[in-house]
Scaffold this motif. Sequence first.
Motif, PDB file in Angstrom:
ATOM      1  N   MET A  26       0.717  -1.318  -0.048  1.00  0.00           N
ATOM      2  CA  MET A  26      -0.055  -0.432   0.255  1.00  0.00           C
ATOM      3  C   MET A  26       0.973   1.423   0.145  1.00  0.00           C
ATOM      4  SD  MET A  26      -1.252  -0.030   4.193  1.00  0.00           S
ATOM      5  CE  MET A  26      -2.070  -1.285   3.811  1.00  0.00           C
ATOM      6  N   ASN A  27      -0.085   2.458   0.059  1.00  0.00           N
ATOM      7  CA  ASN A  27       1.528   3.891  -0.193  1.00  0.00           C
ATOM      8  C   ASN A  27       1.086   4.417   0.875  1.00  0.00           C
ATOM      9  OD1 ASN A  27      -1.364   5.519  -0.880  1.00  0.00           O
ATOM     10  ND2 ASN A  27      -0.601   4.994  -2.621  1.00  0.00           N
ATOM     11  N   GLY A  28       0.830   5.712   1.275  1.00  0.00           N
ATOM     12  CA  GLY A  28       1.487   6.160   2.077  1.00  0.00           C
ATOM     13  C   GLY A  28      -0.463   6.761   2.578  1.00  0.00           C
ATOM     14  N   PHE A  29      -1.227   7.356   1.543  1.00  0.00           N
ATOM     15  CA  PHE A  29      -2.166   7.579   1.714  1.00  0.00           C
ATOM     16  C   PHE A  29      -3.383   6.678   2.503  1.00  0.00           C
ATOM     17  CE2 PHE A  29      -0.798  10.456  -1.011  1.00  0.00           C
ATOM     18  CZ  PHE A  29      -0.523  12.249  -0.693  1.00  0.00           C
ATOM     19  N   GLU A  30      -3.463   5.352   1.764  1.00  0.00           N
ATOM     20  CA  GLU A  30      -3.921   4.310   1.958  1.00  0.00           C
ATOM     21  C   GLU A  30      -3.914   3.874   3.176  1.00  0.00           C
ATOM     22  OE1 GLU A  30      -3.852   1.516  -2.245  1.00  0.00           O
ATOM     23  OE2 GLU A  30      -2.334   1.863  -0.848  1.00  0.00           O
ATOM     24  N   LEU A  31      -2.424   3.897   4.040  1.00  0.00           N
ATOM     25  CA  LEU A  31      -2.286   3.468   5.340  1.00  0.00           C
ATOM     26  C   LEU A  31      -2.921   4.693   6.303  1.00  0.00           C
ATOM     27  CD1 LEU A  31      -0.112   1.799   7.447  1.00  0.00           C
ATOM     28  CD2 LEU A  31       1.527   3.867   6.809  1.00  0.00           C
ATOM     29  N   ILE A  32      -2.454   6.268   5.556  1.00  0.00           N
ATOM     30  CA  ILE A  32      -3.519   7.114   6.946  1.00  0.00           C
ATOM     31  C   ILE A  32      -4.742   6.751   6.675  1.00  0.00           C
ATOM     32  CG2 ILE A  32      -4.105   9.407   6.510  1.00  0.00           C
ATOM     33  CD1 ILE A  32      -1.536  10.383   5.541  1.00  0.00           C
TER      34      ILE A  32
END
Length: 138
Positions: free
Chosen positions: A65-71
């Motif tokens: 996943m990327n950072g936006f998905e993590l947030i």
Amino acid sequence: MEIKKSPVIFVIDRNPIHSSLIKYHLNVNRFLNVQVFQTGEECIYRISKNVLPDFLISDYHIGDMNGFELIEKVREKSSLVRIFFFSAQDDPIFAVRLLEAGASDYILKTSKLDIGIAELIKNVKYLCREENPVQKIF
């Protein structure tokens, strides 16, 4: 005087050398409750078991996943987790977008990794003091 327990800190980085260095420096600075993950999914699984970190330090690209998905996934469980990105993405607009999405900080990962790690630790210490202004924790 009440003694605050060491905050729970999760570190996500696909590079085991980077995550080990971050954990080492956190431990040297008396942050002893540090858990390391290589993927976002590992971390989200742990959070889904109601183990919420006080701080989450993550690279932007974490494999699955990327950072936006993590947030987004972390915020589904808690709005209180402070999310720091420690990434090589050298784009101020990109960093601002992550901050607008809910990140607490964005620190650029350069070839001088120790400088970025020192900045991370300084910011974690600051937030710990901000949340406990009467106590001198670190």
